[in-house]
Design a protein around this motif. Structure first.
Motif, PDB file in Angstrom:
ATOM      1  N   ASP A  55       0.052  21.854 -47.361  1.00 49.30           N
ATOM      2  CA  ASP A  55      -1.025  22.258 -47.815  1.00 49.30           C
ATOM      3  C   ASP A  55      -0.413  23.672 -48.352  1.00 49.30           C
ATOM      4  OD1 ASP A  55      -1.481  23.738 -46.009  1.00 49.30           O
ATOM      5  OD2 ASP A  55      -3.325  22.697 -45.473  1.00 49.30           O
ATOM      6  N   TYR A 101      -1.370  26.205 -47.204  1.00 51.52           N
ATOM      7  CA  TYR A 101      -1.060  27.124 -46.052  1.00 51.52           C
ATOM      8  C   TYR A 101      -0.035  26.635 -45.207  1.00 51.52           C
ATOM      9  CZ  TYR A 101      -5.963  28.066 -47.317  1.00 51.52           C
ATOM     10  OH  TYR A 101      -7.315  28.181 -48.054  1.00 51.52           O
ATOM     11  N   GLN A 118       0.605  23.798 -43.773  1.00 52.18           N
ATOM     12  CA  GLN A 118       0.284  22.941 -42.770  1.00 52.18           C
ATOM     13  C   GLN A 118       0.420  21.523 -43.087  1.00 52.18           C
ATOM     14  OE1 GLN A 118      -3.962  23.993 -42.468  1.00 52.18           O
ATOM     15  NE2 GLN A 118      -3.567  25.833 -41.128  1.00 52.18           N
ATOM     16  N   TYR A 147       2.933  22.654 -38.446  1.00 52.39           N
ATOM     17  CA  TYR A 147       3.513  23.500 -39.727  1.00 52.39           C
ATOM     18  C   TYR A 147       4.653  23.159 -39.895  1.00 52.39           C
ATOM     19  CZ  TYR A 147      -0.849  26.125 -38.139  1.00 52.39           C
ATOM     20  OH  TYR A 147      -2.009  26.224 -37.616  1.00 52.39           O
ATOM     21  N   HIS A 201      -0.272  33.668 -39.581  1.00 55.06           N
ATOM     22  CA  HIS A 201      -1.595  33.060 -40.013  1.00 55.06           C
ATOM     23  C   HIS A 201      -1.781  31.796 -38.830  1.00 55.06           C
ATOM     24  CE1 HIS A 201      -2.499  35.335 -43.575  1.00 55.06           C
ATOM     25  NE2 HIS A 201      -1.285  35.130 -44.020  1.00 55.06           N
ATOM     26  N   GLU A 236      -5.204  31.508 -36.848  1.00 54.23           N
ATOM     27  CA  GLU A 236      -6.480  31.772 -37.811  1.00 54.23           C
ATOM     28  C   GLU A 236      -7.005  30.216 -37.940  1.00 54.23           C
ATOM     29  OE1 GLU A 236      -5.556  33.809 -41.561  1.00 54.23           O
ATOM     30  OE2 GLU A 236      -4.769  35.403 -40.331  1.00 54.23           O
ATOM     31  N   LYS A 237      -8.321  30.012 -37.857  1.00 64.57           N
ATOM     32  CA  LYS A 237      -8.732  28.840 -38.111  1.00 64.57           C
ATOM     33  C   LYS A 237      -8.780  28.402 -39.512  1.00 64.57           C
ATOM     34  CE  LYS A 237     -13.001  25.899 -37.384  1.00 64.57           C
ATOM     35  NZ  LYS A 237     -14.369  26.034 -36.745  1.00 64.57           N
ATOM     36  N   GLN A 238      -8.982  29.425 -40.264  1.00 62.51           N
ATOM     37  CA  GLN A 238      -8.788  29.343 -41.734  1.00 62.51           C
ATOM     38  C   GLN A 238      -8.023  30.426 -42.327  1.00 62.51           C
ATOM     39  OE1 GLN A 238      -9.713  26.749 -44.156  1.00 62.51           O
ATOM     40  NE2 GLN A 238      -8.492  27.948 -45.652  1.00 62.51           N
ATOM     41  N   PRO A 239      -6.852  30.153 -42.753  1.00 63.53           N
ATOM     42  CA  PRO A 239      -5.855  31.493 -43.162  1.00 63.53           C
ATOM     43  C   PRO A 239      -6.583  31.992 -44.177  1.00 63.53           C
ATOM     44  CG  PRO A 239      -4.532  29.510 -42.696  1.00 63.53           C
ATOM     45  CD  PRO A 239      -5.876  29.096 -42.657  1.00 63.53           C
ATOM     46  N   SER A 240      -6.354  33.414 -44.196  1.00 63.38           N
ATOM     47  CA  SER A 240      -7.195  34.285 -45.152  1.00 63.38           C
ATOM     48  C   SER A 240      -6.806  34.191 -46.361  1.00 63.38           C
ATOM     49  CB  SER A 240      -7.023  35.889 -44.645  1.00 63.38           C
ATOM     50  OG  SER A 240      -5.616  36.143 -44.367  1.00 63.38           O
ATOM     51  N   PRO A 253      -3.581  31.881 -49.015  1.00 65.18           N
ATOM     52  CA  PRO A 253      -2.462  30.707 -49.029  1.00 65.18           C
ATOM     53  C   PRO A 253      -1.346  31.606 -49.239  1.00 65.18           C
ATOM     54  CG  PRO A 253      -3.645  31.004 -51.167  1.00 65.18           C
ATOM     55  CD  PRO A 253      -4.346  31.718 -50.285  1.00 65.18           C
TER      56      PRO A 253
END
Length: 457
Positions: free
Chosen positions: A270, A272, A274, A281, A316, A319-323, A325
């Motif tokens: 995606d 990120y 991932q 990753y 990242h 991080e639960k949700q990368p700040s 992309p």
């Protein structure tokens, strides 16, 4: 307190950069890197330099050695260890030690795939004959070197006229061999450059003694035990050694059914980086990288891509949700072809077509320095090709070519493409002037002005 377990698969550029970033950013990580091969992190992009005796030693042609991290208790490098499976339910990887032929499961909290690629061997009769080689990795490099130094090897046929094939052909010719370069497409380097530049380079190859055969379909490697010839539908070429440089395939068979792959085996990620599997990753050559100019995910097997992706992933990683992309890459590369040097960045006609991107192009030929400096070594001819969007004129790609080394100009093009500058921006960009180096308007200024229909200054 237990350390976070980070497992990395693959020791090339992406794996190496991942280790460096993890150590730079975090103190409480336990890093294990698994490498399938025996020799850790051989740089195949340095193979031609080794073959031409331009390196200190073959053992130095690497990103790093396991010894580089031997004193760091947070890092363990395990070569000759092949990862065969990801057990997503238990968050472990199954690894086979190829020396002892035993397997073991290793736990991970975060898993970074940097699996890389493997060169293709053509599926034709005779592919298993002696002296049919590939052009990647430490073992093949030393084997090719031995053949270049063997006086009994007189005729070398190189399969594939991309970067690796060109390097093999040039090194073989400089070693005094009779060289034939064969490709299925209609011109050497045809996926990297447009015909205006490949026509120049094809002539250079021929003039330097390389027989260039294009639009050729190979049907067989001829021989009983050792290869003696390469047969195409039209001809047969005597061959004491065949070097195959006919593309690569992703090292992702072990991921099938676990990690989402496209129909050719490239890892999907995606924005990120991932995969579809939590905490897994992917970076590097085995992935589909986001190309800024193509606005598409495409294979880009470049060290620069792998390292940028690894840097982003590790930054990242927790991080639960990368700040933000991943910003994507341009994709730039360079090569020497005997006396010529070229560099390209972003798209060309072939790669634009592959991603269904409409482009305009402009090809400019001019001198690097003012006209009062005689044409020649001190004032060389330079070719510049620009690719841009038809309506917006946003730069999407470009290439430079000269017998003088102007390859650094492609870094300017890469930056312009990354930041979505226009042809007009490049035409007016403020570069330095000093007649010992360039013109009042630099070669890129003038090339952009030419693309806009202006007369040469």
């Amino acid at each position: 307190m237990s350390k976070t377990k980070v497992v990395i698969i693959g020791a090339s550029h992406g794996g190496h950069q991942s280790i460096l970033e993890l150590l730079k950013r975090y103190d409480d990580v336990d890093i294990k890197l698994f490498e399938a091969g025996d020799f850790v992190s051989f740089m195949s992009c340095g193979m031609e330099l080794y073959l031409e005796d331009k390196v200190t030693d073959v053992n130095d042609v690497r990103n790093f050695s396991p010894d580089d991290f031997a004193k760091n208790e947070n890092v363990e490098i395990l070569n000759n260890h092949v990862v065969t499976k990801i057990n997503t339910d238990k968050k472990t990887v199954t690894v086979v030690d190829s020396k002892s032929n035993t397997d073991q499961d290793y736990p991970y909290d975060k898993l970074i795939l940097s699996s890389g690629v493997t060169p293709k061997s053509l599926p034709v009769p005779g592919a298993d004959l002696e002296n049919v080689f590939l052009m990647r990795g430490y073992d093949w490099a030393t084997s090719i070197k031995a053949k270049l130094e063997d006086a009994s090897v007189k005729n070398i046929t190189v399969i594939g006229a991309g970067y690796i094939g060109i390097e093999a052909a040039e090194a073989s010719r400089k070693a005094g061999k009779n060289v034939t370069l064969i490709d299925v497409i209609d011109r050497p380097l045809g996926t990297y450059l447009d015909s205006e530049m490949t026509d120049i380079l094809a002539k250079e190859l021929e003039e330097k003694g390389v027989k260039v055969v294009t639009s050729a379909k190979i049907t067989e490697y001829v021989g009983t035990d050792k290869v003696t010839a390469v047969k195409t539908t039209d001809a047969e070429y005597p061959s004491d050694l065949v070097i195959q440089a006919a593309g690569v395939k992703a090292n992702t068979d072990y991921l099938k059914g676990t990690v989402d792959l496209d129909d050719r085996g490239w890892i999907k990620t995606d924005e990120y980086l991932q995969t579809n599997v939590p905490d897994v990753y992917a970076v590097g050559d085995a992935t589909l990288a986001y190309s800024i100019p193509a606005n598409n995910h495409v294979p880009l097997a470049l060290a620069t891509v792998a390292r940028r992706e690894a840097r982003y992933v590790v930054e990242h990683l927790f991080e639960k949700q990368p700040s933000v992309p991943f910003g994507g890459v341009v994709g730039s590369s360079a090569l020497s072809v005997f006396d010529y040097h070229f560099a390209q960045s972003g798209l060309n006609s072939f790669t634009a077509g592959r991603s269904n991107v409409k482009i305009n192009s402009s090809f400019y030929v001019g001198q690097l320095r003012p006209a009062y400096i005689p044409t020649g070594k001190e004032n060389p001819q330079v070719c510049v090709q620009l690719f841009f969007a038809p309506s917006s004129h946003v730069l999407l790609g470009g290439a430079v070519l000269s017998k003088y080394d102007v390859t650094a100009q492609a870094n300017v093009l890469a930056l312009a493409i990354q930041h979505k500058l226009t042809v007009e921006d490049l035409a007016e960009a403020d570069f330095f002037f000093q007649p010992g180096f360039d013109r009042q308007w630099s070669i890129l200024n003038v090339a952009a002005q030419h693309a806009l229909g202006e007369k040469d200054f």
